[in-house]
Design an enzyme around this catalytic site. Structure first.
Site, PDB file in Angstrom:
ATOM      1  N   SER A  76       5.922 102.683  65.339  1.00  0.00           N
ATOM      2  CA  SER A  76       5.501 103.215  64.049  1.00  0.00           C
ATOM      3  C   SER A  76       5.989 102.258  62.947  1.00  0.00           C
ATOM      4  CB  SER A  76       6.124 104.590  63.859  1.00  0.00           C
ATOM      5  OG  SER A  76       5.777 105.063  62.603  1.00  0.00           O
ATOM      6  N   GLY A  77       5.074 101.860  62.080  1.00  0.00           N
ATOM      7  CA  GLY A  77       5.440 100.969  60.977  1.00  0.00           C
ATOM      8  C   GLY A  77       5.311  99.499  61.321  1.00  0.00           C
TER       9      GLY A  77
ATOM     10  N   THR B 106      -2.027 100.249  61.710  1.00  0.00           N
ATOM     11  CA  THR B 106      -3.125 100.748  60.871  1.00  0.00           C
ATOM     12  C   THR B 106      -3.656  99.631  59.980  1.00  0.00           C
ATOM     13  OG1 THR B 106      -2.077 102.889  60.936  1.00  0.00           O
ATOM     14  CG2 THR B 106      -3.733 102.566  59.249  1.00  0.00           C
TER      15      THR B 106
ATOM     16  N   ASN C  50       7.855 104.520  58.134  1.00  0.00           N
ATOM     17  CA  ASN C  50       6.649 103.964  57.509  1.00  0.00           C
ATOM     18  C   ASN C  50       6.227 104.895  56.380  1.00  0.00           C
ATOM     19  OD1 ASN C  50       4.162 102.986  56.849  1.00  0.00           O
ATOM     20  ND2 ASN C  50       3.354 102.957  58.946  1.00  0.00           N
TER      21      ASN C  50
ATOM     22  N   SER D   4       2.620 106.487  57.448  1.00  0.00           N
ATOM     23  CA  SER D   4       2.556 106.557  58.900  1.00  0.00           C
ATOM     24  C   SER D   4       1.402 107.445  59.350  1.00  0.00           C
ATOM     25  CB  SER D   4       3.886 107.113  59.417  1.00  0.00           C
ATOM     26  OG  SER D   4       3.823 107.195  60.808  1.00  0.00           O
ATOM     27  N   SER D   5       0.630 106.954  60.298  1.00  0.00           N
ATOM     28  CA  SER D   5      -0.485 107.757  60.821  1.00  0.00           C
ATOM     29  C   SER D   5       0.110 108.855  61.696  1.00  0.00           C
ATOM     30  CB  SER D   5      -1.415 106.897  61.651  1.00  0.00           C
ATOM     31  OG  SER D   5      -1.600 105.661  61.045  1.00  0.00           O
TER      32      SER D   5
ATOM     33  N   GLY E  90       2.433 104.951  66.889  1.00  0.00           N
ATOM     34  CA  GLY E  90       3.264 104.058  67.703  1.00  0.00           C
ATOM     35  C   GLY E  90       4.376 104.782  68.400  1.00  0.00           C
TER      36      GLY E  90
ATOM     37  N   GLU F 244       7.718 106.190  69.353  1.00  0.00           N
ATOM     38  CA  GLU F 244       8.597 106.769  68.346  1.00  0.00           C
ATOM     39  C   GLU F 244       9.863 107.324  68.994  1.00  0.00           C
ATOM     40  OE1 GLU F 244       6.494 108.359  64.525  1.00  0.00           O
ATOM     41  OE2 GLU F 244       6.959 110.019  65.846  1.00  0.00           O
TER      42      GLU F 244
HETATM   43  N1  LIG Z   1      -0.508  92.451  57.567  1.00  0.00           N
HETATM   44  C1  LIG Z   1       0.246  93.080  56.682  1.00  0.00           C
HETATM   45  N2  LIG Z   1       0.445  92.519  55.476  1.00  0.00           N
HETATM   46  C2  LIG Z   1       1.192  93.143  54.547  1.00  0.00           C
HETATM   47  N3  LIG Z   1       1.796  94.312  54.744  1.00  0.00           N
HETATM   48  C3  LIG Z   1       1.640  94.925  55.922  1.00  0.00           C
HETATM   49  C4  LIG Z   1       0.837  94.349  56.942  1.00  0.00           C
HETATM   50  N4  LIG Z   1       0.852  95.166  57.987  1.00  0.00           N
HETATM   51  C5  LIG Z   1       1.643  96.217  57.635  1.00  0.00           C
HETATM   52  N5  LIG Z   1       2.096  96.089  56.409  1.00  0.00           N
HETATM   53  C6  LIG Z   1       2.995  97.002  55.671  1.00  0.00           C
HETATM   54  O1  LIG Z   1       3.632  97.846  56.581  1.00  0.00           O
HETATM   55  C7  LIG Z   1       3.365  99.201  56.354  1.00  0.00           C
HETATM   56  C8  LIG Z   1       3.193  99.942  57.644  1.00  0.00           C
HETATM   57  O2  LIG Z   1       2.054  99.503  58.290  1.00  0.00           O
HETATM   58  P1  LIG Z   1       1.154 100.470  59.189  1.00  0.00           P
HETATM   59  O3  LIG Z   1      -0.024  99.704  59.576  1.00  0.00           O
HETATM   60  O4  LIG Z   1       0.897 101.740  58.473  1.00  0.00           O
HETATM   61  O5  LIG Z   1       2.052 100.730  60.402  1.00  0.00           O
HETATM   62  P2  LIG Z   1       1.716 101.592  61.699  1.00  0.00           P
HETATM   63  O6  LIG Z   1       0.311 102.024  61.591  1.00  0.00           O
HETATM   64  O7  LIG Z   1       1.940 100.653  62.799  1.00  0.00           O
HETATM   65  O8  LIG Z   1       2.655 102.696  61.696  1.00  0.00           O
HETATM   66  C9  LIG Z   1       2.101  99.218  55.537  1.00  0.00           C
HETATM   67  O9  LIG Z   1       2.065 100.330  54.697  1.00  0.00           O
HETATM   68  C10 LIG Z   1       2.209  97.916  54.766  1.00  0.00           C
HETATM   69  O10 LIG Z   1       2.975  98.119  53.616  1.00  0.00           O
HETATM   70 MG   LIG Z   2      -0.451 103.813  61.508  1.00  0.00          MG
END
Ligand SMILES: Nc1ncnc2c1ncn2[C@@H]1O[C@H](COP(=O)(O)OP(=O)(O)O)[C@@H](O)[C@H]1O
Ligand SMILES: [Mg+2]
Length: 1109
Positions: free
Chosen positions: A110-111, A115, A160, A163-164, A390, A392
């Site tokens: 997660s994070g 996403t 996060n 977080s989804s 992810g 967790e």
């Molecule tokens: N490629 C990226 N560039 C900039 N920031 C990113 C990138 N990927 C993730 N982040 C940062 O990390 C945070 C968490 O990403 P997210 O995709 O929501 O994580 P996950 O879905 O894996 O839990 C996002 O809100 C963003 O701020």
């Molecule tokens: Mg996510």
């Protein structure tokens, strides 16, 4: 100019190694160091073969702009430095060009950035696929489904901020051209427990905060909400606001996205009403109430909130109230109602809230699918993007059923990753005809089995417990687990008979622990049964179904009493297991593309690379094994063409061009370079290199060779440049020289030409002068000859003339002499015949003849008989001059006489008078010439005829000579008054013109003088004898149109009567006697303004001025 195709490779300007397969030596440290090095240089993507490792940068990098999209578009995977776009492009092109359905599997904690990665992939595909109004709308809808689902399904967690809290798999569908047609979204198990309770430091789903921050006052009022978060029990006060997140503006984004996706206004409204209802449900509180029969009962503390919920959702308040107080259980066709105690009431409330929300979420997904589904039935190509929650792990055994499910899902994904990666790898070797030896790796299938085995799996046992009659608690479930799974390698529990963990104090009694592929996770067993049952009392679902709110009604179909289903609904666990199984099956049919997301730190901070954390993730993701597997066979592979293209400069035969199959070229190349046989293998279309060292050696050689080549190119270029410059200069020199020569020759030529002309002109001049001289000489000779000739001729002529004259004189003399002689002879001969006076007689005769001729001619030339004819023929002979004049006079007199003789007596009289007038006035008075032509009539007034004048006629008995109207000038002012003027034999009379009364009568003897001007006027004064009777009144000053006639007649009559000539004075200034005064009458030249009439003006006492025009 066409852009030169630059062949690049991911090996160019590489930081660390772009592909872990090339890492040398390969171990955990080097792996992490490589990642760190790249991360520090903003290279967040690294490959393991075709797998992309993505490290969350936690800050926006400038590597997702449209230019980057263009850069990666239609490029080969290994052509550019590692990027998520390269993977997306590879997947999209493989889908479009090779007709292979794709799936993009994004895994990580997660994070870790899953996403975000999924969104990047989608946006890249949207940017490179077809364009057009319709396609763009589809794209827009697909992309805009994200904000909606994120608002309802994402929440801030400790890991996060976004977080989804649900799993999402989205199939994007394309047509044969690669244009998007639509999509289908599948959602997996929303973490609904979050609706009613959030762990410390976390928030509820975004939408709740967004609605309270972003909705207008009016809208909030409609939803019966208040803006204050603290008013709602379901919104943990903890970290209600998230740094860098603007809930209000996100709310607008969500509403806009809903509109784009195609939500109707009433649908949006309903959705928010449900959200509001959920939020308000949390505020319903219960208090205990004891009944007489000892049963615990509960009662709603404050019904206001309940009332508002019912108003909002159209539910009958009493129905809902009852549903919170009673529970009806149906057993064997019997309905039994039991009361709910306070705890049960709260449980029911929360269950309702959770169900409402999670069903709403599922409905949203369905609704979005309805909008984005492909409109055609044609065969579609599919690209699936999987973004699932992810792995967790909470500390302190806070992991519950949700984490168990989430981790199970990740376990499955790892499984499929292992399977597909290895399978694909193996298949490639087989495809390429390469010998393959199996490689050992950790297969997590055993863990999957621990969870999902139909008989002994944890989920199966949980279901069993839930269905078992009797008292079922979480503890009984744990007991069961302990019995069944105790021996499983990956299962740990203190209660298990296996003594291994009996002394493990880190493992509480109410927990069990699973050694997941990603680490050990301790699950708190409390809540497992409940959550798996996912129980909602039927009274509540029926109450919901009864709602006068179409959305809520639709969310609870089982509440319809007509469709009562006594069968238990499937448990949450089994549902999830089934959907994961379907997903896995689906994924297996597609070509997988992996993005493995790694979280660099726990602080959500940029630039921090926590090596321990990363190491942990690398371990459980099995990335090192991944590299090993890939390297076990061959570390590097490349199709022959690009390989040859890259290294052809290393061998004479292949450089610069290899004509023949690429494979043969590579063979020659490798042989030439002396690479050991076992270091590489020739596949059907690719060269496989076993050891990265070989590749790096090749790269080094290439670099060296490139430098040499660069030097060579530089050398040749310099040579070429110098030569070109030299040639250019030479050319210039030739041009300049030719121009100069031309110029010099021109000059020389001009000089010669002008000299020639000068010489020529001199010669010509000299020649001309010579000729001229000769000509002049000739001319002079000629002239001289002519003069001489002329003189000679003159002399001759004069001589001749002299001679002729002499001759003529002689001849004349001869003739004269001869004549004289003849005359003499004749006279001598005839003398005897002539008288003495014969000469005179001849003379007279001749004269007579001439006169005769003169008169005869005159007779014929006679002029007319008119006295005024002035013609007279010219005289023929000078000697007749006086005669001729005399004759003319005589003739004139004669013809006058002749003329006079024709007159009668009366005519004679008239002419006499006219003659008299002429004598008197000709050349004296300007008026005269005009009067010549006028006959004198005398009696202009017919006195005798006009009866008016009878008295006058009677008074005058003599013959009237003149009767005329004249103007008498008033002596006082010069004005005229009409009078009749009468002249008789003896008198002059003036009478009144009207009455005919005689005003004055003057005997002619008293008239002494008549005065008048010399001018062209008719004024005249009649002067009277002084002392006479008539003179007492003074002289008359009169004017008449017939002045000449009157004056003439007055003169003649006076002459005949008195035998005295009347004095007629013609002068422009004369005196007139007016009574006593003498007034001077003066005639002046007047202006023409009064026409031709003379005007008379009294100037002063002594002057009367007459202006004559
Ligand atoms: N490629 C990226 N560039 C900039 N920031 C990113 C990138 N990927 C993730 N982040 C940062 O990390 C945070 C968490 O990403 P997210 O995709 O929501 O994580 P996950 O879905 O894996 O839990 C996002 O809100 C963003 O701020
Ligand atoms: Mg996510």
């Amino acid at each position: 100019m066409a852009k030169m195709e630059v062949k690049t490779s991911l090996l160019d300007d590489m930081i660390g190694v772009g592909d872990m397969v090339l890492l040398e030596p390969l171990n955990e440290d080097s792996f992490i160091n490589n990642l760190k090095k790249r991360f520090d240089h903003n290279e967040v993507y690294t490959y393991i073969g075709s797998v992309v490792i993505s490290i969350n940068p936690y800050r926006s990098l400038p590597i997702y702009n449209p230019e980057k999209v263009e850069e990666y578009r239609n490029r080969n995977f290994y052509e550019l430095s590692p990027h998520i776009f390269a993977l997306a492009d590879e997947a999209y092109r493989s889908l479009r060009d090779q007709d292979k359905d794709q799936c993009i599997l994004i895994t990580g904690e997660s994070g870790a950035g899953k996403t975000e990665a999924s969104k990047l992939v989608m946006s890249y595909v949207a940017a490179v696929c077809g364009k057009g109004a319709e396609v763009n709308q589809v794209k827009e809808q697909l992309l805009q489904s994200n904000p909606v689902l994120e608002a309802f399904g994402n929440a801030k967690t400790v890991r996060n901020d976004n977080s989804s809290r649900f799993g999402k798999y989205m199939d994007i569908e394309f047509d044969f051209k690669g244009d998007p047609l639509g999509g289908v979204i599948s959602n997996y198990l929303l973490e609904k427990s979050r609706v009613v309770k959030q762990p410390r430091g976390e928030r509820n789903f975004h939408i709740f905060y967004q609605i309270l921050s972003g909705a207008s006052e009016e809208f909030l009022c409609k939803l019966k909400l208040e803006r204050d978060f603290s008013r709602y029990n379901y919104l943990g006060l903890d970290s209600a606001r998230v740094n860098g997140v603007d809930d209000a503006s996100n709310f607008r984004t969500v509403r806009n996205a809903m509109q784009i996706v195609g939500f109707m206004d009433h649908e949006t409204q309903s959705v928010f009403e449900v959200v509001a209802a959920v939020l308000k449900l949390g505020n319903i509180e219960f208090k205990p109430e004891s009944r007489a029969n000892g049963l615990d009962e509960s009662k709603i503390k404050d019904k206001n909130e309940l009332k508002e919920i019912c108003e909002l959702t159209g539910i009958d308040q009493s129905v809902l109230e009852r549903a919170f107080s009673f529970r009806t259980v149906e057993a064997k066709q019997e309905k039994v109602s039991t009361t709910l105690n306070v705890a049960q009431a709260y449980y029911a409330r929360d269950a309702l809230a959770k169900n409402l929300y999670s069903r709403l979420f599922s409905w949203l997904v369905t609704r979005i699918n309805e909008s984005i589904k492909a409109q055609t039935k044609v065969r579609k190509k599919v690209m699936g993007v999987l973004d699932i929650y992810g792995f967790e792990i909470f500390e302190n055994a806070d992991n519950s059923f949700e984490q168990f499910i989430i981790n199970y899902c990740n376990e499955k994904l790892q499984q499929i990753f292992i399977e597909l990666t290895l399978k694909e790898e193996q298949e490639e070797y087989i495809r390429e005809g390469i010998e393959w030896t199996h490689i050992e790796y950790f297969n997590n299938a055993i863990i999957c089995d621990l969870i999902e085995n139909n008989q002994t799996g944890i989920l199966a046992m949980l279901d069993e417990e839930c269905l078992r009659p009797g008292t079922v608690t979480d503890d009984t479930f744990l007991e069961k687990l302990n019995q069944v799974c105790a021996t499983h390698q990956h299962f740990e529990s203190r209660m298990s008979k296996c003594s291994r963990f009996l002394n493990d104090t880190s493992l509480p009694h109410s927990c069990f622990r699973i050694q997941h592929y990603a680490g050990k996770v301790m699950y708190q067993v409390e809540g497992f049964v409940d959550k798996n049952n996912d129980l909602l009392y039927r009274d509540l679902s029926q109450a919901m179904w009864k709602a006068n709110h179409s959305l809520i009604k639709a969310l609870f179909p089982e509440g319809n009493p007509a469709k009562i289903n006594l069968k238990r609904p499937p448990t949450a666990g089994s549902q999830f297991k089934a959907s994961v199984a379907t997903l896995m099956k689906n994924l297996q049919t597609k070509n997988p593309n992996y993005i493995r997301c790694i979280k660099p730190n726990d602080k959500k901070a940029a630039h921090i690379f926590n090596e321990a954390l990363v190491c942990h993730q690398i371990r459980y993701l099995g990335l090192l094994e991944n590299v090993r597997v890939r390297r076990a066979g061959y570390a590097f592979r490349q199709p022959y063409e690009p390989c040859l293209e890259r290294y052809k400069m290393l061998c004479k035969q292949t450089w610069p061009h290899w004509r023949g199959p690429a494979r043969a070229g590579v063979e020659v190349l490798f042989n030439e370079l002396g690479i050991p046989e076992d270091e590489f293998s020739f596949g059907r279309s690719k060269i496989f290199i076993r050891n990265p060292r070989t590749l790096f050696k090749l790269e080094d050689l290439r670099k060296q060779r490139l430098e040499d080549l660069a030097t060579l190119i530089e050398k040749i270029y310099r040579g070429w440049k110098c030569r070109t410059r030299f040639l250019l200069m030479k050319k210039c020199q030739i041009v300049i020289a030719s121009w100069y020569r031309r110029y010099a020759q021109q000059k020389k030529y001009q000089k010669i030409k002008s000299s020639a002309i000068t010489v020529q002109s001199y010669i010509r001049g000299w020649k001309a002068r010579k000729v001229l001289r000769e000509l002049k000489h000739l001319k002079r000779c000629n002239e001289a000859a002519t003069v001489i000739a002329a003189y000679w001729h003159g002399t001759q002529a004069r001589r001749e003339l002299k001679r002729l004259k002499e001759e003529a004189r002689r001849k004349h003399a001869v003739a004269v002499i001869w004549a004289y002689w003849l005359g003499l002879k004749v006279r001598r001969e005839y003398r005897k015949f002539f008288r003495a006076n014969a000469g005179r007689k001849i003379y007279e005769f001749t004269l007579q003849r001439l006169m005769q001729k003169y008169f005869l001619e005159m007779k014929n030339k006679m002029p007319s008989l008119s006295p005024i004819d002035k013609n007279w023929p010219a005289r023929p002979y000078l000697f007749l001059d006086s005669t001729h004049k005399e004759l003319k006079r005589i003739f004139h007199l004669w013809r006058c006489k002749k003329y006079r003789d024709q007159f009668t007596d009366q005519q004679k009289l008239i002419y006499e008078e006219k003659l008299e007038a002429s004598e008197l006035f000709k050349d004296k008075k300007a008026l005269y010439p005009a009067s010549v032509g006028q006959p004198f009539q005398g009696a202009y007034l017919e006195i005798s005829e006009n009866p008016k004048y009878k008295k006058l006629k009677d008074a005058v008995d003599e013959k009237i000579i003149i009767a005329e109207v004249v103007n008498k000038i008033n002596r006082a002012n010069g004005k005229a008054a009409s009078r009749i003027f009468l002249l008789t034999k003896n008198n002059v009379l003036l009478a009144d013109q009207k009455s005919g009364t005689i005003k004055s009568e003057v005997p002619l003897g008293d008239v002494t003088k008549v005065s008048m001007s010399s001018q062209n006027d008719g004024f005249f004064a009649v002067h009277l004898k002084e002392g006479s009777e008539a003179a007492s009144k003074g002289d008359f000053l009169l004017s008449s149109d017939h002045l000449i006639e009157m004056a003439t007649k007055l003169y003649r009559t006076t002459l005949s009567q008195t035998k005295q000539k009347l004095n007629i004075e013609i002068s422009d200034e004369f005196l007139v006697q007016f009574k006593q005064d003498k007034v001077c009458v003066k005639f002046i030249q007047g202006s023409q303004k009064n026409g031709n009439i003379p005007t008379c003006k009294r100037k002063n006492n002594r002057l009367l001025e007459v202006a004559v025009p």
